[in-house]
Design an enzyme around this catalytic site. Structure first.
Site, mmCIF file in Angstrom:
data_model
loop_
_atom_site.group_PDB
_atom_site.id
_atom_site.type_symbol
_atom_site.label_atom_id
_atom_site.label_comp_id
_atom_site.label_asym_id
_atom_site.label_seq_id
_atom_site.Cartn_x
_atom_site.Cartn_y
_atom_site.Cartn_z
ATOM 1 C CG ASP A 274 40.625 48.576 44.456
ATOM 2 O OD1 ASP A 274 40.258 48.221 45.591
ATOM 3 O OD2 ASP A 274 41.536 49.394 44.233
ATOM 4 C CD GLU A 293 42.591 33.644 42.683
ATOM 5 O OE1 GLU A 293 43.022 34.420 43.568
ATOM 6 O OE2 GLU A 293 43.252 33.275 41.717
ATOM 7 C CD GLU A 424 47.606 41.393 45.531
ATOM 8 O OE1 GLU A 424 46.870 42.159 44.903
ATOM 9 O OE2 GLU A 424 47.479 40.163 45.504
#
Ligand code: NAI
Ligand code: MG
Length: 514
Positions: A274, A293, A424
């Site tokens: 986000d 990343e 996640e």
């Protein structure tokens, strides 16, 4: 010796062993027992005395520690005890501006003019001091972030030093790194890092940037800024010229101020998808370079011909290492249907022996969840997962009464659209599903918005190659997991971000190549 005598002797030996066992059992009642194990470990805590932690830390700007413009400090909590460890300065736009100006002065005046081998020498010096102070750094990292001391001692700190060593070697060889091209540094880099590998992420970012000739403003994560501030001491000890590296602590708005600063030439970010997307939007109308990343939902694929015990160990390492706070964690397990039942039995047996608890204890496998909000996120998702159905298994571990601890667990037989298999979680939570053919394994592994890493377990090289070719992931491990090396590039596809860190690839984002 006659046969009879020999038999007598063995008998006597045996009874001695049983006697010994009995005594161990007796004493074990007062020791911490691990369920499922017939032996116990005494606590083996690492000493806190090896690190001196100040009551509060200021920003590190132009080679000096300076108080924040706002006068505000934020608390840093030890997640294993919930106690306040120290306080860090909260950076605002003025602090960030001061740091960027210091970096620009150092870049124009010193660092970009310095012979490259000199730059390399500073990096070697930093690496060596990190090695010398490694025990202190390991304890600090564990106190601050809750990770087991054996990980901070054996993984985080040595790898951080290794990154400085590796990039030190490139500093005066950039023309050989990209033959036939001319390369030059880009200027001032803003680097924003997360809380899962605090010092290691700082090293991943700083070492290539400095080797390439850039100056830096680093913004550590608000939950884990301690080792960055100890690193500032190392930079002073190494006599790195003032302003080459500046460290401004603070929360999201401090990071946002760094991203927005007009005199920053490049942003490197590691963190949530986000915030990565938000940063991409915020630099889209500028000339700033950007590498991201971000997160992952990586698959560990186990074929029936794999060395099963080794694969169980690899799966445990892949998801439960560092409490699952690993962007490339093997958070989805794909098992060939024929071995699924037996594999899960073995996995359960192994999970029972995972030692959860005091991160400073050298025997601990799974430490504390990094901070309260992350613990709450994991708990909420696991509760929602239970409502979604499927088979839930959680190892019964005796957790400490204080601190943010979470026992390792997995969900099996859930639908591919379940929250647990898609989101996640960044915790010790595994999602298990099955497949029948390599093609099905590849399709299922790729069925995610992410593309950071994957693991393949098989004794057949051809199967490993075929599977690896079909996977859309930046890093693919075969018959191992979570192996890192400074020479090897790391990064993802899709929502896992873009740009590579590590190896030669990791130099590119810090250079103009013509
Ligand atoms: P985050 O993305 O908010 O924080 C990472 C870094 O970005 C921190 O230094 C933070 O202060 C900074 N930051 C926050 N907002 C910013 C903004 N608007 N502009 C610039 N910098 C900003 O991650 P968070 O909230 O700590 O964790 C949330 C989730 O993100 C985790 O549960 C996990 O799923 C994922 N995550 C992924 C990581 C990875 O290595 N890919 C690392 C940490 C978290
Ligand atoms: Mg956040």
């Amino acid at each position: 010796m006659t046969k009879k005598k020999a038999q007598k002797k063995t008998k006597a030996k045996k009874s001695k062993v049983t006697k010994k066992k009995k005594t161990t059992k007796k004493t074990s009642s007062v020791k911490k027992t691990v369920k499922g194990l017939d032996f116990v470990y005494d606590p083996a805590p690492e000493s806190k005395a090896v690190v001196h932690i100040q009551n509060k830390y200021d920003h590190f700007i132009a080679g000096k520690f300076v108080a924040p413009n706002s006068g505000k400090y934020m608390k840093s909590i030890n997640p294993a005890t919930e106690e306040v460890l120290t306080k860090h300065a909260v950076g605002d736009e003025k602090d960030v501006d001061r740091a960027v100006k210091a970096a620009r002065v150092a870049y124009e005046g010193v660092w970009s003019k310095m012979p490259a081998e000199e730059r390399g020498r500073y990096l070697y010096r930093i690496a060596r001091i990190l090695q010398e102070r490694s025990r202190e750094f390991a304890v600090a990292e564990t106190l601050d972030g809750g990770k087991p001391i054996k990980e901070s001692r054996d993984v985080d700190i040595p790898l951080a030093a290794a990154h400085f060593f590796y990039y030190a070697g490139w500093a005066d060889k950039l023309e050989y790194a990209f033959p036939g091209k001319s390369v030059r540094s880009i200027g001032v880099c803003g680097q924003i890092i997360p809380w899962n590998f605090p010092l290691l992420m700082a090293a991943w970012k700083l070492a290539p940037a400095l080797a390439a000739g850039n100056c830096v403003v680093l913004k550590p994560a608000e939950q884990t800024s301690l080792t960055a501030m100890l690193l500032a001491e190392v930079l002073q000890e190494a006599e790195l010229p003032d302003g080459v590296v500046n460290i401004v602590t603070g929360e999201g708005p401090t990071g946002a101020a760094l991203v927005a600063h007009p005199d920053v030439n490049k942003i490197a970010f590691t963190g949530s998808t986000d915030i990565g997307k938000l940063i991409a939007k915020n630099v889209a109308h500028t000339t700033k370079k950007l590498t991201l990343e971000l997160g992952g939902k990586s698959a560990n694929i186990v074929y029936e011909d794999a060395a099963i015990d080794q694969a169980v160990e690899g799966v445990v390492n892949g998801i439960y290492f560092n409490q699952g706070h690993v962007c490339c964690a093997g958070s989805r397990l794909l098992l060939e249907e024929s071995i699924a039942k037996d594999f899960l039995k073995k996995l359960q047996k192994r999970m029972k022996t995972i030692r959860v608890g005091d991160p400073l204890d050298k025997n601990t496998d799974l430490g504390a969840i990094n901070h309260k909000e992350q613990w709450e996120k994991i708990k909420t998702l696991v509760d929602q997962g239970k409502e979604e159905g499927g088979d839930f298994y959680q190892a019964e571990c005796k957790l400490p009464s204080k601190g943010y601890f979470f026992s390792p667990c997995y969900f099996a037989k859930q639908s591919g659209s379940s929250l647990i298999s898609r989101l996640e979680i960044f915790g010790p939570v595994l999602s298990v599903s099955t497949f029948r053919t390599p093609d099905e394994a590849i399709t299922k592994a790729n069925d995610t918005p992410y593309g950071l890493a994957a693991g393949i377990w098989s004794e057949k090289g051809s199967k490993i190659h075929k599977t690896a070719n079909g996977l859309k992931a930046g890093v693919i491990w075969a018959n191992t997991y979570n192996k890192f090396d400074p020479t090897s590039p790391f990064g993802g596809f899709f929502e896992s971000g873009y740009g590579r860190e590590g190896g030669l690839h990791g130099l590119l984002p810090y250079l103009e190549v013509k």
